[in-house]
Design an enzyme around this catalytic site. Sequence first.
Site, PDB file in Angstrom:
ATOM      1  N   CYS A 188      48.402  -0.754 -28.092  1.00 42.30           N
ATOM      2  CA  CYS A 188      49.818  -1.110 -28.211  1.00 42.30           C
ATOM      3  C   CYS A 188      50.751   0.034 -27.819  1.00 42.30           C
ATOM      4  O   CYS A 188      51.636  -0.133 -26.975  1.00 42.30           O
ATOM      5  CB  CYS A 188      50.136  -1.592 -29.624  1.00 42.30           C
ATOM      6  SG  CYS A 188      49.481  -0.557 -30.941  1.00 42.30           S
TER       7      CYS A 188
ATOM      8  N   ASN B   1      53.709  -5.244 -30.956  1.00 41.88           N
ATOM      9  CA  ASN B   1      52.393  -4.589 -30.882  1.00 41.88           C
ATOM     10  C   ASN B   1      51.242  -5.574 -31.044  1.00 41.88           C
ATOM     11  O   ASN B   1      50.140  -5.341 -30.547  1.00 41.88           O
ATOM     12  CB  ASN B   1      52.278  -3.504 -31.951  1.00 41.88           C
ATOM     13  CG  ASN B   1      52.382  -4.069 -33.351  1.00 41.88           C
ATOM     14  OD1 ASN B   1      53.389  -4.696 -33.683  1.00 41.88           O
ATOM     15  ND2 ASN B   1      51.361  -3.879 -34.162  1.00 41.88           N
TER      16      ASN B   1
ATOM     17  N   THR C  18      39.824 -12.956 -39.008  1.00 40.75           N
ATOM     18  CA  THR C  18      40.657 -12.822 -40.206  1.00 40.75           C
ATOM     19  C   THR C  18      41.750 -11.773 -40.078  1.00 40.75           C
ATOM     20  O   THR C  18      42.735 -11.827 -40.801  1.00 40.75           O
ATOM     21  CB  THR C  18      39.789 -12.457 -41.439  1.00 40.75           C
ATOM     22  OG1 THR C  18      38.824 -11.498 -41.062  1.00 40.75           O
ATOM     23  CG2 THR C  18      39.134 -13.677 -42.013  1.00 40.75           C
ATOM     24  N   GLY C  19      41.576 -10.826 -39.184  1.00 41.60           N
ATOM     25  CA  GLY C  19      42.578  -9.775 -39.033  1.00 41.60           C
ATOM     26  C   GLY C  19      43.849 -10.305 -38.380  1.00 41.60           C
ATOM     27  O   GLY C  19      43.920 -11.465 -37.970  1.00 41.60           O
ATOM     28  N   PHE C  20      44.844  -9.433 -38.317  1.00 45.41           N
ATOM     29  CA  PHE C  20      46.124  -9.862 -37.758  1.00 45.41           C
ATOM     30  C   PHE C  20      45.994 -10.242 -36.292  1.00 45.41           C
ATOM     31  O   PHE C  20      46.548 -11.243 -35.848  1.00 45.41           O
ATOM     32  CB  PHE C  20      47.164  -8.754 -37.909  1.00 45.41           C
ATOM     33  CG  PHE C  20      47.592  -8.509 -39.316  1.00 45.41           C
ATOM     34  CD1 PHE C  20      47.506  -9.507 -40.284  1.00 45.41           C
ATOM     35  CD2 PHE C  20      48.112  -7.279 -39.700  1.00 45.41           C
ATOM     36  CE1 PHE C  20      47.916  -9.280 -41.591  1.00 45.41           C
ATOM     37  CE2 PHE C  20      48.532  -7.048 -40.992  1.00 45.41           C
ATOM     38  CZ  PHE C  20      48.433  -8.045 -41.938  1.00 45.41           C
ATOM     39  N   THR C  21      45.274  -9.452 -35.506  1.00 42.47           N
ATOM     40  CA  THR C  21      45.179  -9.785 -34.082  1.00 42.47           C
ATOM     41  C   THR C  21      44.264 -10.986 -33.878  1.00 42.47           C
ATOM     42  O   THR C  21      44.483 -11.777 -32.974  1.00 42.47           O
ATOM     43  CB  THR C  21      44.696  -8.585 -33.253  1.00 42.47           C
ATOM     44  OG1 THR C  21      43.502  -8.079 -33.839  1.00 42.47           O
ATOM     45  CG2 THR C  21      45.747  -7.494 -33.245  1.00 42.47           C
TER      46      THR C  21
END
Lengths: 351, 351, 351, 351
Positions: free
Chosen positions: B152, B315, B17-20
């Site tokens: 990053c 990033n 669910t996270g961005f990455t």
Amino acid sequence: MSADGEPSSTASVVGGTGFTGGELLRLLAGHPEFEIVQATSRSKANKTVGHQHPNLRNLDLRFSDPEELESVDVLFAATPHGVTMEQIDQFREAAGTVVDLSADFRLDTEAQYDEWYDGHSRPELLEKAEYALPELNRENLEGADIVASGGCNATATIMGLLPLFEAGVLDGDERIVVDVKVGSSEGGAGGGEASSHPERSGVVRPYAPTGHRHEAEIEQFLGVDVSFTVHAVEMIRGASATCHVFPNGPVSKGDLWSAYRGQYEDEPFVELVAGGGGVYRYPEPKAVAGTNRAEVGFELDPGNERLVVFSAIDNMMKGSAGQAVHAANVALGLEETAGLSFQGLHPVGSP
Amino acid sequence: MSADGEPSSTASVVGGTGFTGGELLRLLAGHPEFEIVQATSRSKANKTVGHQHPNLRNLDLRFSDPEELESVDVLFAATPHGVTMEQIDQFREAAGTVVDLSADFRLDTEAQYDEWYDGHSRPELLEKAEYALPELNRENLEGADIVASGGCNATATIMGLLPLFEAGVLDGDERIVVDVKVGSSEGGAGGGEASSHPERSGVVRPYAPTGHRHEAEIEQFLGVDVSFTVHAVEMIRGASATCHVFPNGPVSKGDLWSAYRGQYEDEPFVELVAGGGGVYRYPEPKAVAGTNRAEVGFELDPGNERLVVFSAIDNMMKGSAGQAVHAANVALGLEETAGLSFQGLHPVGSP
Amino acid sequence: MSADGEPSSTASVVGGTGFTGGELLRLLAGHPEFEIVQATSRSKANKTVGHQHPNLRNLDLRFSDPEELESVDVLFAATPHGVTMEQIDQFREAAGTVVDLSADFRLDTEAQYDEWYDGHSRPELLEKAEYALPELNRENLEGADIVASGGCNATATIMGLLPLFEAGVLDGDERIVVDVKVGSSEGGAGGGEASSHPERSGVVRPYAPTGHRHEAEIEQFLGVDVSFTVHAVEMIRGASATCHVFPNGPVSKGDLWSAYRGQYEDEPFVELVAGGGGVYRYPEPKAVAGTNRAEVGFELDPGNERLVVFSAIDNMMKGSAGQAVHAANVALGLEETAGLSFQGLHPVGSP
Amino acid sequence: MSADGEPSSTASVVGGTGFTGGELLRLLAGHPEFEIVQATSRSKANKTVGHQHPNLRNLDLRFSDPEELESVDVLFAATPHGVTMEQIDQFREAAGTVVDLSADFRLDTEAQYDEWYDGHSRPELLEKAEYALPELNRENLEGADIVASGGCNATATIMGLLPLFEAGVLDGDERIVVDVKVGSSEGGAGGGEASSHPERSGVVRPYAPTGHRHEAEIEQFLGVDVSFTVHAVEMIRGASATCHVFPNGPVSKGDLWSAYRGQYEDEPFVELVAGGGGVYRYPEPKAVAGTNRAEVGFELDPGNERLVVFSAIDNMMKGSAGQAVHAANVALGLEETAGLSFQGLHPVGSP
């Protein structure tokens, strides 16, 4: 793709320095069926395409002079309005199919053109050119000689409204208000004071309160009048059309789902987004940035007997370069989605 | 790809669910060699991935519960710091290769970890895990069991500086100041008051004046001290490292071109950008948004005997999900660029 | 203010169409002691100032031709570099005090000027002009004939560093790296391709890696060399200087608080912001947008023996028009804060 | 102001940590007639107001506990919806005039309230409270006990439309579509996932396709139905209402100028902006950020018999704190513009 995995077709881009020229080059570079033969630029001839478009630095391609066009299967014209009509004979001599991204060949008749623009030099070709909004008229595009890729704001609007006419929800004499919000890339890379970053940032600017030329395409395609207003907002890519419609009779959500699913459920580039959960409940340009997708959705306002339709695209993609490549795929009999499979990014900034 | 064009390998994403996590799913969905077997999410189990990541609405994939891991070739862990070390046995049981995107296994020793973080539960595995910055240590990654994908800000910094050490321009006792500017996606989707749009927009905010944990990775990798400061600026994706370096002896531009070309000229994901013409003369995150590319460049300041190195990445990509997929490609012996060929967009907003 | 509440002084703005010209008009319109006699503009003569500056629509004032200057107490020159030196005789004939916002009279000697700019037409006046950074040299400004208002990036840097020299924390032979981030208003309203919204939005762009001309002012004022790099970032107003300094001996936080409080505690336009709680823990341009305030703060990095100093201003205000009005207040013996009391806004977008 | 230049009145702000609470403090701090006696905050009691609002760092004022209210002339309640109705007795005991910025007392009857909100605990006071939109009903506000400051989107809409009814251009049975674009400060400082910077940046998001509660205020004030849709766009401050109206009979531009000038020409906080030259030709929130001004303008679309009205305000000012102070000025018989003379900034980012 031929059996050996090589591209089956050749393409060139006339007007490669502009934003849509750059998008065409990006798409064609990743397209399995097209080899880029030529990208022209008067001002940047002999420079690499990466000099102008930093995302294309890894391409081994230089701009060439637009005076010497090579023979290709498809020539994409990403030139300012008025250029293609002047050079259409050269373009057609060079290419079996000319896909024009300008407004030159979008209208059907000289009278219409004269009403919205200033004098057409080749009016006899207007009828010959096919307006391209592939989801809605792909059958016209197969084998077309001249394709006029639909305008960005017109595309967003037509995609939102057409299913309502097709399904009989609207019959053509209703009031239709279209309130469009667009990004700064619609103005191109040139830009004067109003397009400078300090003046353009953060605006909600009524830049075409009335009389925007894309109204002509919409009215031609749908056969009805629309009240059309365009605002510039803070984004780079994106066109979002909100259509406020007052149907003559009662409409249910079920009717609407039927209308939109009937039109779009098999379309690879259309997503219906209408009030589900999560953060992204209705169409948003942010969700489609960089892609050839359109998001379409709606909501009912029973108290005011109003239907609100939302439609969101990337104006440089589904509203320009993506639509042009899609149309070329259809025109040449290639797979429709070839070269257009980019998913988009999440999250991304001003789309 | 097997002879029949089917994916050769299987993959799962823990923490989808996270961005990455979303970026991993985007990359794997377009990767010719990976079939996505599972994407886990505790909070969104059974919901479609498109519910969370609007760019993935067309994927036919639902989040599953993280308690039941299926067997795969590669498991990508996109979980908060501290989770992978607790679950590493389950992850390794499920997958031949675990690629961790958190900081859990980036440092080599328990002492280092304790200096920058709070107590490691599986310190005996630190040595076993391979830090992944494929351009600089791909040979370590082939066949690795546990891969710790580089952070990053560390990635941007190391990619800018390493060629100077390799080429002997720096010998390790020079002053090195690294001034980093990053986008809001580094903070993830959670966010409190400081991450809310009104408070975060338009900032130049010194969010880690000193003591940023990525300093540990940099110093471990390069073997030297760096003076490291991180600012939050107005973008979503992107990390830009400006390294101010004072070489002990005279350096010419030719020396620098030799150093950087020597390191990077065959690298598919690195572009050297150093003072050419056009608008984009030095590395910029805007030019690489959504891609796995790093731009690296430099300038000399003779008056102050200073060398300025610029390094720009996305990033979430080269600094996270892209690097992880790149590392997995190397670990499994796949083509390095598989699934990572997105060109980027021009123009695009806050990258 | 005279006893009857009327302004005591008269002022004119030469070059009223630019951003700093507009800011001067805004400040003077709200200044209790200045009556605006004239605002000149060649291109917009006879148009209202509100035509150019929408925030000034309620002012009853039109631009006049710059050829006919009226007599005033203070003439503010908000003209491009090179104009004031050509017209300085007319300006001085019209006004007792000329406050120049360009770089024409900021350097002390022709040799310095020639090193950083291209040939000065009135070098004999360089010595006569007073550089204005009122907090640090107000005593020079009283009764000055020609005031050269300090440059934005120089102002931010000098305000951050000077207290360290005054307090003996630095003695002049330390390494000083200054990494500046600035908004798009520094480029003015003109702008070419690089300043257009699509190309400028969302950047972290090294626009002056080395050799920025404000370095000359800093080195003149502080008497030391600085390694100076300027990045363009996504904001409109604002300059943020991060100074990385390596003191020769040990320094404590207490030493630093003493140094900065000693310099600034009675200054109405300076706030010390160094690591308190809340969202805004260090200096940020966002917190001072529209104001004449500077925020200054610091942090120690013991491991690397480094001191990091942050300084944030609105480049159009404390870095330009506000500083010029402040200097004029001092030059004429008015209250220093007159006309400069705007608190700023929270929250506000790209400052 | 009394003869000695001291403030004539006392004021307190209940709910001082939110965005509108901060704006009230900013305005009152610069108001010649108000002394701030108290600013309450449960969560930040005893902290300085500058801790929460960085623009107010120079104020010598700390938050106090909301349980102990001091006696004042005016109490501004900047609390979430539902709080004022619960505490109205304490508020009225503490202050002669209560100015509520929430929606609690904006509607006239319990039935209306129940239709749009959830149960009112003090319905008998609804009739007693005066809705405040001072340009349009200042006569009601003089000496008022309870003032309900109008909502931001309602204010923008009503200011755009009312002159048409007053002048008889509209008679009440026309179709009226209102398409509003608002900034992120409308959501306050709390914010969940949808308000986080990465998810909220760059959106054109239909956040209230239908059923926005401000519709109730508009319909109450104008006595007609409106079709109301609100979009979130990329700005922090600002509400822009585009009203698409279809008059029953012919209307000329002259009629419109008469209608709007008749209503607004003597109003200090209203600017008519309708198609002049320059960059800012129609109302824009960017031009009024930080001010109490409304810009109102219009355009005719003869082909579609449509009138388009634009209205732009800063939602935190004319749409909230500024309007509340304006109303308090009227209620107490002070000069209407006192404390509200900020000109605004040009250029400024997302307003």
